[in-house]
Scaffold this active site. Structure first.
Site, PDB file in Angstrom:
ATOM      1  N   LYS A   1       0.848  -1.196   0.000  1.00 47.72           N
ATOM      2  CA  LYS A   1       0.000   0.000   0.000  1.00 47.72           C
ATOM      3  C   LYS A   1       0.875   1.234   0.000  1.00 47.72           C
ATOM      4  O   LYS A   1       1.952   1.249   0.628  1.00 47.72           O
ATOM      5  CB  LYS A   1      -0.885   0.029   1.255  1.00 47.72           C
TER       6      LYS A   1
ATOM      7  N   GLY B   1     -20.960   6.339   2.800  1.00 40.26           N
ATOM      8  CA  GLY B   1     -19.995   6.662   1.741  1.00 40.26           C
ATOM      9  C   GLY B   1     -20.606   6.399   0.378  1.00 40.26           C
ATOM     10  O   GLY B   1     -20.896   5.252   0.033  1.00 40.26           O
TER      11      GLY B   1
ATOM     12  N   GLY C   1     -19.219   7.215  -2.610  1.00 42.86           N
ATOM     13  CA  GLY C   1     -18.176   7.467  -3.605  1.00 42.86           C
ATOM     14  C   GLY C   1     -18.266   6.456  -4.738  1.00 42.86           C
ATOM     15  O   GLY C   1     -19.345   5.978  -5.092  1.00 42.86           O
TER      16      GLY C   1
ATOM     17  N   VAL D   1     -17.473   3.266  -5.077  1.00 35.05           N
ATOM     18  CA  VAL D   1     -18.090   1.959  -4.788  1.00 35.05           C
ATOM     19  C   VAL D   1     -19.492   2.138  -4.211  1.00 35.05           C
ATOM     20  O   VAL D   1     -20.444   1.475  -4.636  1.00 35.05           O
ATOM     21  CB  VAL D   1     -17.221   1.144  -3.801  1.00 35.05           C
TER      22      VAL D   1
END
Ligand code: NAD
Length: 331
Positions: free
Chosen positions: A79, A168, A170, A172
């Site tokens: 990451k 959320g 966004g 997805v």
């Protein structure tokens, strides 16, 4: 010119911090390359501190190792986290240089705070970026995988899908909202961006989530940031099912046991959200086959059922069962 600091972290193959004279701060954590190069997104976020960015890279890279392993991919986990408000071409070039420094040990892709277009800018400085080819944006695949797991979790528990809180909206979360709306779910939504809330109310007749709605909700889908199950709420959460795309939803793995004791089915995040990595992996070293990706991501619900059966038969949590399967490939 980037300054590079190699850090030793127990259980990690390589952890590198990058800085420059212009307040750039980024970390790349390579948790494991046992199964292949460490794949994981590049996250740009206004972290509260450099330490917070580093900790996030460590946690998320380990999650990627488990995710790739359980998904049956020949990839490891890595990451990149960068402390910044938003991407700029200059910032993406610096990130590209940092990725290049690891010489292919770490392969990057977009994540929270970055898009495919941003990663294309980083690619001016490195060839180690996936998702720029035929596979494209992984988010719809992630949403498809979450949906497949939601269906399996409902099936397994015998609950019917009445109402869902999507946290959320966004890349997805929005796609998931479309899918859930299409099957008749009542949607409660939350997002920090007011324009997305307005759009969701208009498009899905969604209701803004408030604490008053908690008792109505069958399924909580965390699709924003991780760490949503914490010491603050783990004992009080009563949603029958938690299944969403956010990485590292539990602050501590043992919270899975508390949730289970309280009758909450926590779907391990790294199964639910593995559709995106399955899609990205399909363009690494092979010709991208969209139909094959669709089949594999659509089968994530079956994988979850397998995990749930193991958990039940061994009297362990689904998270412990998933970890056991992932670790078996890493021996
Ligand atoms: P995104 O940046 O497109 O969307 C995140 C949304 O969450 C934004 O609209 C943001 O405003 C909102 N948000 C942030 N904090 C919030 C809060 N406290 N409450 C409510 N809303 C909040 O990110 P995304 O690509 O949709 O990813 C969502 C999550 O899924 C992330 O945790 C990401 O790591 C994970 N994930 C994404 C993918 C993928 O393919 N995109 C794959 C695996 C995991």
């Amino acid at each position: 010119m980037l300054k590079v600091l190699e850090i030793t972290a127990n259980g990690y193959e390589r952890v590198v911090v990058f800085r420059d004279d212009y307040k750039f701060y980024g970390c790349i954590a390579v948790h494991s390359t046992k199964l292949g190069p460490a794949l994981g997104g590049c996250r740009i976020f206004p972290y509260q501190s450099e330490h917070a960015a580093l900790i996030d890279a460590l946690r998320l890279s380990q999650g990627m190792t488990y995710k790739a392993s359980l998904a049956g991919l020949n990839l490891g986990g890595g990451k990149c986290t960068v402390l910044a408000d938003h991407p700029t071409p200059e910032l993406m070039h610096k990130i590209g240089e940092a990725i290049e420094y690891l010489g292919g040990l770490y392969v990057s892709a977009e994540d929270v705070g970055t898009t495919v277009a941003d990663m294309r800018l980083a690619a001016a400085k490195t060839s180690h970026i996936a998702s720029l080819g035929a596979s494209g944006d992984p988010s719809p695949w992630t949403a498809l995988g979450v949906m497949s797991c939601i269906t399996a979790a409902l099936d397994y528990t015998g609950h019917s899908l009445l109402s869902v809180w999507i946290e959320g909206l966004g890349k997805v979360g929005w796609d998931l909202a479309c899918r859930l709306h299409a099957v008749g779910a009542e949607l409660y939504v939350s997002d920090l961006r007011p324009e997305l809330m307005v759009k969701a109310v208009e498009k899905f007749a969604a209701k803004p989530f408030t604490e008053d709605a908690v008792d109505n909700i069958t399924l909580y889908a965390p699709c924003a940031m991780g760490q949503v199950v914490s010491a603050r709420n783990v004992h009080s959460i009563r949603f029958p099912i938690i299944c969403g795309s956010a990485n590292n939803q539990l602050v501590q793995d043992n919270y899975a046991e508390i949730l289970q004791r309280n009758g909450v089915l926590y779907v391990p995040d790294y199964i639910a959200n593995s559709g995106g990595v399955i899609n990205v992996a399909a363009e690494i070293g092979q010709i991208y086959d969209r139909q094959n990706v669709k089949t594999r991501v659509g089968l994530l619900g079956e994988k979850l059922k397998h995990v749930l059966e193991i958990a039940e038969s061994q009297s362990i949590t689904p998270l412990a069962a998933a970890n056991m399967l992932a670790e078996a490939r890493l021996q």
